[in-house]
Design an enzyme around this catalytic site. Structure first.
Site, short mmCIF file in Angstrom:
data_model
loop_
_atom_site.label_atom_id
_atom_site.label_comp_id
_atom_site.label_asym_id
_atom_site.label_seq_id
_atom_site.Cartn_x
_atom_site.Cartn_y
_atom_site.Cartn_z
CB SER A 1 -0.87 0.00 1.26
OG SER A 1 -1.50 1.25 1.47
CE1 TYR B 1 -4.56 -2.10 4.72
CE2 TYR B 1 -3.37 -0.04 4.43
CZ TYR B 1 -4.03 -1.13 3.90
OH TYR B 1 -4.14 -1.26 2.54
#
Length: 258
Positions: free
Chosen positions: A140, A153
């Site tokens: 990401s 995350y």
């Protein structure tokens, strides 16, 4: 470049990014195992894509070593080899750090980071025996930077970068390469779920979440598309040499540049 004769396992492939990558791989000639926690959804996706290529559906909980090993063994038995792993399964849970439930922290870390580890561990002996293989992790932009509310995350996605680099070092002698895709915001169910959650937590409107929080740093205010990410996955999967290993590619409309 194409993927004719190649076999792939894609986790979290019943929908979203995983499905888009599976569709691109099938179009390029690969046999693709659609691995997902939801077997019915995996079967639906596999059936939809089978009109243009060979697919199979697998139920797989990427946090379970037994489940991962069983799924990988099924693919190896059916198709004789595993050329590509795309570790894509993921979730998102947002909280301020001081309010982050430990159980939620462990869940995010397990699906993203443990899942990447367990699936890699399962396919590597097969790839080493073949003396070839490609492992692609779904990172990401948050593999590169941090945002409020996303401690688990961000930590997991940073960890994936380190794991990929170690596998690139260890796998080189066996013809195995590994790379990381780092998308910006893609309008998947995972991202759409975050919009009202962040609006509530931050005390702003959902429109402000999209325009300012998610897309404010891009060059054009646009979401990254499923097809954008799938094309990068195809590039990594089909690249023929060690010139491209241990690397990451950001796909974010300029949100993050390096």
């Amino acid at each position: 470049m194409d993927l004719n004769g190649k076999t792939a396992i894609i986790t979290g492939a019943a929908s979203g990014l995983g499905r888009a990558i599976a569709k691109r791989f099938v179009a390029a000639g690969a046999k693709v195992a659609i691995a997902d926690l939801n077997l019915a959804a995996a079967e639906t996706t596999a059936k939809e894509l089978s009109s243009t290529g060979q697919t199979m559906a697998l139920v797989m909980d990427v946090t379970s070593e037994d489940a991962v090993n069983a799924g990988v063994a099924k693919v190896a038995e059916a198709w004789g080899r595993i050329d590509i792993l795309v570790s894509n399964a993921g979730i998102q849970i947002v909280h301020k750090l001081e309010e982050f439930p430990f159980a939620d922290w462990k869940k995010v870390m397990a699906i993203h980071l443990d899942g990447a580890f367990l699936t890699s561990k399962a396919v590597l002996p097969i790839m080493y025996k073949q003396n070839s293989g490609q492992i692609i992790f779904m990172g990401s932009v948050h593999s590169k930077l941090a945002s409020p509310l996303k401690s688990a995350y961000v930590a997991a996605k940073h960890g994936i970068m380190g794991l990929a680099r170690v596998i690139a070092k260890e796998g080189a002698a066996h013809g195995v390469r590994t790379n990381v895709i780092c998308p910006g915001f893609v309008k998947t169910p995972l991202v759409e779920k975050q919009i009202p959650e962040q609006a509530k937590t931050l005390g702003i409107s959902e429109e402000e979440v999209v325009k300012k929080v998610m897309l404010g740093g891009t060059v054009d205010g646009e979401f990254t598309t499923l097809e954008d990410v799938a094309e990068v996955a195809f590039t990594f999967a089909s690249f023929p040499t060690n010139a491209l290993t241990g690397q990451s590619l950001v796909v974010s409309h300029g949100w993050f540049m390096e």
